[in-house]
Design a protein around this motif. Structure first.
Motif, short mmCIF file in Angstrom:
data_model
loop_
_atom_site.label_atom_id
_atom_site.label_comp_id
_atom_site.label_asym_id
_atom_site.label_seq_id
_atom_site.Cartn_x
_atom_site.Cartn_y
_atom_site.Cartn_z
N ARG A 61 0.85 -1.28 -0.03
CA ARG A 61 -0.10 0.03 0.00
C ARG A 61 0.91 1.07 -0.03
N LEU A 62 0.90 1.88 -0.89
CA LEU A 62 1.56 3.37 -1.01
C LEU A 62 0.62 4.55 -1.05
N SER A 63 1.18 5.77 -0.79
CA SER A 63 0.76 7.05 -0.81
C SER A 63 1.88 8.21 -1.04
N HIS A 64 1.54 9.37 -1.35
CA HIS A 64 2.57 10.32 -1.41
C HIS A 64 1.96 11.62 -1.01
N ASP A 65 2.80 12.48 -0.79
CA ASP A 65 2.70 13.80 -0.62
C ASP A 65 3.55 14.73 -1.34
N ASN A 66 3.77 16.02 -1.48
CA ASN A 66 4.57 16.81 -2.27
C ASN A 66 6.01 16.39 -2.18
N CYS A 67 6.32 15.86 -1.05
CA CYS A 67 7.80 15.50 -0.83
C CYS A 67 8.24 14.24 -1.04
N ALA A 68 7.42 13.11 -0.79
CA ALA A 68 7.96 11.85 -0.80
C ALA A 68 7.03 10.61 -1.34
N GLU A 100 6.94 8.52 -11.03
CA GLU A 100 6.08 9.64 -10.65
C GLU A 100 6.85 11.01 -10.30
N GLY A 101 8.26 10.75 -10.48
CA GLY A 101 9.10 11.80 -10.39
C GLY A 101 9.62 12.15 -8.91
N PHE A 102 9.61 11.08 -8.19
CA PHE A 102 9.82 11.32 -6.52
C PHE A 102 11.24 11.11 -6.48
N GLN A 103 12.14 11.76 -5.67
CA GLN A 103 13.19 11.21 -5.09
C GLN A 103 13.48 10.60 -3.69
N LEU A 104 12.72 10.50 -3.02
CA LEU A 104 12.63 10.01 -1.81
C LEU A 104 11.33 9.09 -1.58
N LEU A 105 11.70 7.92 -1.00
CA LEU A 105 10.95 6.80 -0.43
C LEU A 105 10.82 6.99 1.01
N ARG A 106 9.75 6.83 1.76
CA ARG A 106 9.73 6.73 3.25
C ARG A 106 8.94 5.50 3.64
N LEU A 107 9.01 5.06 4.85
CA LEU A 107 8.26 4.14 5.67
C LEU A 107 8.31 3.94 6.85
N ARG A 108 7.47 3.53 7.57
CA ARG A 108 7.61 3.20 9.18
C ARG A 108 7.53 2.00 9.52
N VAL A 109 8.27 1.61 10.34
CA VAL A 109 8.21 0.00 10.75
C VAL A 109 8.52 -0.23 12.02
N PHE A 110 7.80 -1.19 12.83
CA PHE A 110 8.15 -1.49 14.24
C PHE A 110 9.74 -1.99 14.52
N CYS A 111 10.19 -1.30 15.57
CA CYS A 111 11.43 -1.71 15.54
C CYS A 111 11.71 -3.10 15.76
N ALA A 112 10.98 -3.95 16.35
CA ALA A 112 11.01 -5.29 16.80
C ALA A 112 11.11 -6.25 15.05
N ASN A 113 10.29 -5.59 14.32
CA ASN A 113 9.95 -6.23 12.88
C ASN A 113 11.40 -6.47 12.38
N PRO A 114 11.50 -8.00 12.10
CA PRO A 114 12.90 -8.35 11.48
C PRO A 114 12.82 -7.73 9.76
N ALA A 115 11.72 -7.05 9.46
CA ALA A 115 11.82 -6.21 8.12
C ALA A 115 12.76 -5.05 8.09
N VAL A 116 13.17 -4.55 9.44
CA VAL A 116 14.03 -3.69 9.47
C VAL A 116 15.36 -4.04 8.68
#
Length: 141
Positions: A61-68, A100-116
């Motif tokens: 699931r993705l979204s964007h704002d003006n920055c990222a 889409e012309g973006f230069q930054l990809l961001r996410l949030r992840v639980f610290c304990a998640n092995p996906a880090v």
């Protein structure tokens, strides 16, 4: 393994997979599942189903704002974890953001998640940590 990414139509599948995968982290941090918030976000996010041979095995699931661009959610069925699906999903998200012309990809992840470890391996860095959650980002070229 050839994955396909298609616009998700089965909201129930996405919600149940997310709830099942995230339940341990929610319990650890005392977070309650908010069905109304999920519904609201369903309408505002770009929802993809990750499939193999037409069988759904995950969601992105993705979204964007003006920055990222933001990876809002990446969930893989436990039977398909640690098989490269997450890496392919992140590469798909990178391609969407770049298209889409973006230069930054961001996410949030639980610290304990092995996906880090996966996110770090794919070039994300931790920008901030609070209440058991890392905010991570990757610059796109």
């Amino acid at each position: 393994m050839k994955l396909t990414f298609r616009h998700a139509k089965d909201k129930g599948f996405v919600e149940q997979l997310t709830l099942r995968n995230m339940e341990p982290y929610y319990k650890e941090l005392g977070i309650r599942w908010d069905h109304a918030l999920f519904d609201a976000n369903w309408k505002g996010f770009e929802n993809y189903e990750i499939a193999i041979d037409k069988c759904a095995i995950g969601t992105l699931r993705l979204s964007h704002d003006n920055c990222a661009y933001y990876i809002r959610d990446l969930q893989i069925d436990p039977d398909w974890q640690n098989k490269g699906v997450g890496s392919q999903a992140i590469n798909f998200a990178i391609a969407v953001a770049q298209k889409e012309g973006f230069q930054l990809l961001r996410l949030r992840v639980f610290c304990a998640n092995p996906a880090v470890a996966l996110y770090r391996r794919l070039g994300f860095r931790i920008c901030k940590t609070e209440v058991g959650v890392h905010a991570m980002e990757r610059e796109l070229s």
